[in-house]
Design a protein around this motif. Structure first.
Motif, PDB file in Angstrom:
ATOM      1  N   ASP A   1     -14.356  -4.896   5.107  1.00 55.29           N
ATOM      2  CA  ASP A   1     -13.024  -4.379   5.411  1.00 55.29           C
ATOM      3  C   ASP A   1     -13.003  -2.854   5.341  1.00 55.29           C
ATOM      4  O   ASP A   1     -12.434  -2.180   6.210  1.00 55.29           O
ATOM      5  N   LEU A   2     -13.615  -2.334   4.299  1.00 55.09           N
ATOM      6  CA  LEU A   2     -13.621  -0.888   4.090  1.00 55.09           C
ATOM      7  C   LEU A   2     -14.383  -0.180   5.212  1.00 55.09           C
ATOM      8  O   LEU A   2     -13.955   0.872   5.699  1.00 55.09           O
ATOM      9  N   LYS A   3     -15.485  -0.764   5.631  1.00 55.82           N
ATOM     10  CA  LYS A   3     -16.270  -0.177   6.726  1.00 55.82           C
ATOM     11  C   LYS A   3     -15.457  -0.170   8.018  1.00 55.82           C
ATOM     12  O   LYS A   3     -15.491   0.807   8.773  1.00 55.82           O
ATOM     13  N   GLN A   4     -14.724  -1.235   8.261  1.00 56.54           N
ATOM     14  CA  GLN A   4     -13.884  -1.317   9.460  1.00 56.54           C
ATOM     15  C   GLN A   4     -12.807  -0.239   9.429  1.00 56.54           C
ATOM     16  O   GLN A   4     -12.509   0.389  10.452  1.00 56.54           O
ATOM     17  N   LEU A   5     -12.224  -0.036   8.253  1.00 57.73           N
ATOM     18  CA  LEU A   5     -11.203   0.999   8.093  1.00 57.73           C
ATOM     19  C   LEU A   5     -11.795   2.385   8.325  1.00 57.73           C
ATOM     20  O   LEU A   5     -11.230   3.204   9.069  1.00 57.73           O
ATOM     21  N   PHE A   6     -12.941   2.641   7.712  1.00 58.76           N
ATOM     22  CA  PHE A   6     -13.582   3.948   7.848  1.00 58.76           C
ATOM     23  C   PHE A   6     -14.044   4.207   9.281  1.00 58.76           C
ATOM     24  O   PHE A   6     -13.957   5.335   9.777  1.00 58.76           O
TER      25      PHE A   6
ATOM     26  N   ALA B   1     -10.786   8.051  15.255  1.00 63.34           N
ATOM     27  CA  ALA B   1      -9.427   8.402  15.658  1.00 63.34           C
ATOM     28  C   ALA B   1      -9.328   9.852  16.126  1.00 63.34           C
ATOM     29  O   ALA B   1      -9.955  10.751  15.562  1.00 63.34           O
ATOM     30  N   GLN B   2      -8.545  10.038  17.167  1.00 69.88           N
ATOM     31  CA  GLN B   2      -8.309  11.372  17.719  1.00 69.88           C
ATOM     32  C   GLN B   2      -6.812  11.619  17.790  1.00 69.88           C
ATOM     33  O   GLN B   2      -6.132  11.176  18.701  1.00 69.88           O
ATOM     34  N   SER B   3      -6.284  12.278  16.805  1.00 74.15           N
ATOM     35  CA  SER B   3      -4.866  12.610  16.785  1.00 74.15           C
ATOM     36  C   SER B   3      -4.668  13.872  15.961  1.00 74.15           C
ATOM     37  O   SER B   3      -5.601  14.387  15.342  1.00 74.15           O
TER      38      SER B   3
ATOM     39  N   GLU C   1      -8.140  10.495   7.469  1.00 74.52           N
ATOM     40  CA  GLU C   1      -9.489  10.110   7.050  1.00 74.52           C
ATOM     41  C   GLU C   1      -9.763  10.597   5.632  1.00 74.52           C
ATOM     42  O   GLU C   1     -10.271   9.841   4.789  1.00 74.52           O
ATOM     43  N   LEU C   2      -9.409  11.830   5.361  1.00 76.03           N
ATOM     44  CA  LEU C   2      -9.642  12.396   4.031  1.00 76.03           C
ATOM     45  C   LEU C   2      -8.812  11.682   2.966  1.00 76.03           C
ATOM     46  O   LEU C   2      -9.331  11.344   1.893  1.00 76.03           O
ATOM     47  N   MET C   3      -7.547  11.413   3.257  1.00 73.94           N
ATOM     48  CA  MET C   3      -6.668  10.770   2.274  1.00 73.94           C
ATOM     49  C   MET C   3      -7.190   9.406   1.856  1.00 73.94           C
ATOM     50  O   MET C   3      -7.310   9.101   0.663  1.00 73.94           O
ATOM     51  N   PHE C   4      -7.504   8.576   2.839  1.00 75.39           N
ATOM     52  CA  PHE C   4      -7.859   7.195   2.510  1.00 75.39           C
ATOM     53  C   PHE C   4      -9.291   7.077   1.988  1.00 75.39           C
ATOM     54  O   PHE C   4      -9.597   6.172   1.208  1.00 75.39           O
ATOM     55  N   LYS C   5     -10.141   8.008   2.360  1.00 79.12           N
ATOM     56  CA  LYS C   5     -11.484   8.019   1.766  1.00 79.12           C
ATOM     57  C   LYS C   5     -11.423   8.500   0.322  1.00 79.12           C
ATOM     58  O   LYS C   5     -12.192   8.033  -0.524  1.00 79.12           O
TER      59      LYS C   5
ATOM     60  N   GLY D   1       5.915   8.045   2.568  1.00 82.40           N
ATOM     61  CA  GLY D   1       5.265   8.447   3.814  1.00 82.40           C
ATOM     62  C   GLY D   1       3.815   8.007   3.867  1.00 82.40           C
ATOM     63  O   GLY D   1       3.323   7.561   4.910  1.00 82.40           O
ATOM     64  N   LEU D   2       3.130   8.111   2.727  1.00 85.93           N
ATOM     65  CA  LEU D   2       1.745   7.676   2.662  1.00 85.93           C
ATOM     66  C   LEU D   2       1.627   6.184   2.924  1.00 85.93           C
ATOM     67  O   LEU D   2       0.711   5.729   3.619  1.00 85.93           O
ATOM     68  N   HIS D   3       2.562   5.413   2.374  1.00 82.84           N
ATOM     69  CA  HIS D   3       2.586   3.963   2.579  1.00 82.84           C
ATOM     70  C   HIS D   3       2.738   3.620   4.066  1.00 82.84           C
ATOM     71  O   HIS D   3       2.012   2.762   4.588  1.00 82.84           O
ATOM     72  N   VAL D   4       3.659   4.288   4.742  1.00 82.42           N
ATOM     73  CA  VAL D   4       3.900   4.043   6.166  1.00 82.42           C
ATOM     74  C   VAL D   4       2.653   4.372   6.990  1.00 82.42           C
ATOM     75  O   VAL D   4       2.266   3.626   7.888  1.00 82.42           O
ATOM     76  N   ILE D   5       2.017   5.490   6.667  1.00 86.16           N
ATOM     77  CA  ILE D   5       0.800   5.900   7.383  1.00 86.16           C
ATOM     78  C   ILE D   5      -0.311   4.874   7.173  1.00 86.16           C
ATOM     79  O   ILE D   5      -1.028   4.508   8.114  1.00 86.16           O
ATOM     80  N   PHE D   6      -0.453   4.390   5.952  1.00 87.96           N
ATOM     81  CA  PHE D   6      -1.513   3.425   5.642  1.00 87.96           C
ATOM     82  C   PHE D   6      -1.338   2.143   6.446  1.00 87.96           C
ATOM     83  O   PHE D   6      -2.303   1.604   6.997  1.00 87.96           O
ATOM     84  N   LYS D   7      -0.101   1.640   6.527  1.00 92.37           N
ATOM     85  CA  LYS D   7       0.165   0.419   7.282  1.00 92.37           C
ATOM     86  C   LYS D   7      -0.152   0.616   8.758  1.00 92.37           C
ATOM     87  O   LYS D   7      -0.706  -0.278   9.415  1.00 92.37           O
ATOM     88  N   ASP D   8       0.190   1.776   9.295  1.00 92.65           N
ATOM     89  CA  ASP D   8      -0.087   2.072  10.705  1.00 92.65           C
ATOM     90  C   ASP D   8      -1.596   2.161  10.956  1.00 92.65           C
ATOM     91  O   ASP D   8      -2.100   1.644  11.961  1.00 92.65           O
ATOM     92  N   VAL D   9      -2.317   2.787  10.031  1.00 97.81           N
ATOM     93  CA  VAL D   9      -3.769   2.917  10.163  1.00 97.81           C
ATOM     94  C   VAL D   9      -4.444   1.547  10.091  1.00 97.81           C
ATOM     95  O   VAL D   9      -5.375   1.259  10.855  1.00 97.81           O
TER      96      VAL D   9
END
Length: 219
Positions: free
Chosen positions: A67-72, A78-80, A87-91, A171-179
């Motif tokens: 799962d973690l590899k798929q997320l990373f 991602a290009q945005s 990438e930095l936050m969730f890593k 805001g972090l929670h919303v971003i995580f769900k979208d990612v």
């Protein structure tokens, strides 16, 4: 080892190393306390009246390595406008054990790129020094270089929202769900807390011979 430290280590072992439920951990803690009373290590049963918390069995304790590899993989592709930040936050969450509240309140004054560490002022004003994974150093340096000079003062937040203000936990929670959704992972299955548990679990699984439970707990 003092008694309270021994109890903490025992509970951590049951919860993470054995991957038991919270109810099971509570049961073991109560049994261990009764043993301490019999052996006269304790004068009172401090677990009396503690009820086992309700848990949602549908939620996993942590993300798997797959799962973690798929997320990373998604974060790295991602290009945005905010792809590097995300990438930095969730890593950071997955490799340091930092809490969500600690991540969003992180300032540049707490980041030490020379010694490759971050300083965390945790609960009860207890300070922790967390080592940064070597793969995060160039990412963190590139992210810092992408910001304007006034945004990297020691007192400035590391992570900003679309309005260039400090990111908040919601805001972090919303971003995580979208990612999660964009990475092909079920957004209803994982939470930011699970990502933090992933750090502790994988650290123990991958380094059983070199990492003890007290080290993980301190981190």
């Amino acid at each position: 080892m003092q008694l309270h430290a021994a109890i903490d280590e025992f509970v951590l072992y049951i919860e993470i190393e054995k991957n038991y439920s919270v109810n099971t951990v509570t049961s073991y803690e109560k049994s261990f306390t009764k043993y301490c009373l019999i052996e006269r290590y304790l004068a009172n049963d401090f677990t009396h009246g503690i009820e086992s918390p309700k848990t949602d069995d549908k939620l996993p304790v942590y993300m798997t390595l797959t799962d973690l590899k798929q997320l990373f993989d998604y974060l790295e592709r991602a290009q945005s406008r905010f792809s590097m930040r995300n990438e930095l936050m969730f890593k950071l969450l997955a490799t340091t054990g930092i809490r969500r509240s600690e991540l969003v309140s992180l300032t540049w004054g707490q980041v030490d790129l020379v010694n490759e560490t971050i300083r965390i002022d945790g609960k009860g004003k207890k300070e922790r020094i967390l080592p940064l994974h070597p793969h995060l150093i160039p990412l963190l340096a590139s992210y810092k270089a992408s910001l304007r000079s006034y945004q990297i003062y020691p007192s400035e937040p590391v992570f900003l929202n679309k309005n260039r203000k400090a990111l908040d936990p919601r805001g972090l929670h919303v971003i995580f769900k979208d990612v999660l959704k964009k990475a092909g992972l079920p957004p209803t299955r994982f939470t930011l807390h699970h990502l933090r548990h992933t750090f502790a679990t994988l650290m123990l699984q991958q380094n059983k011979e070199n990492v003890d439970l007290r080290t993980v707990q301190n981190l």
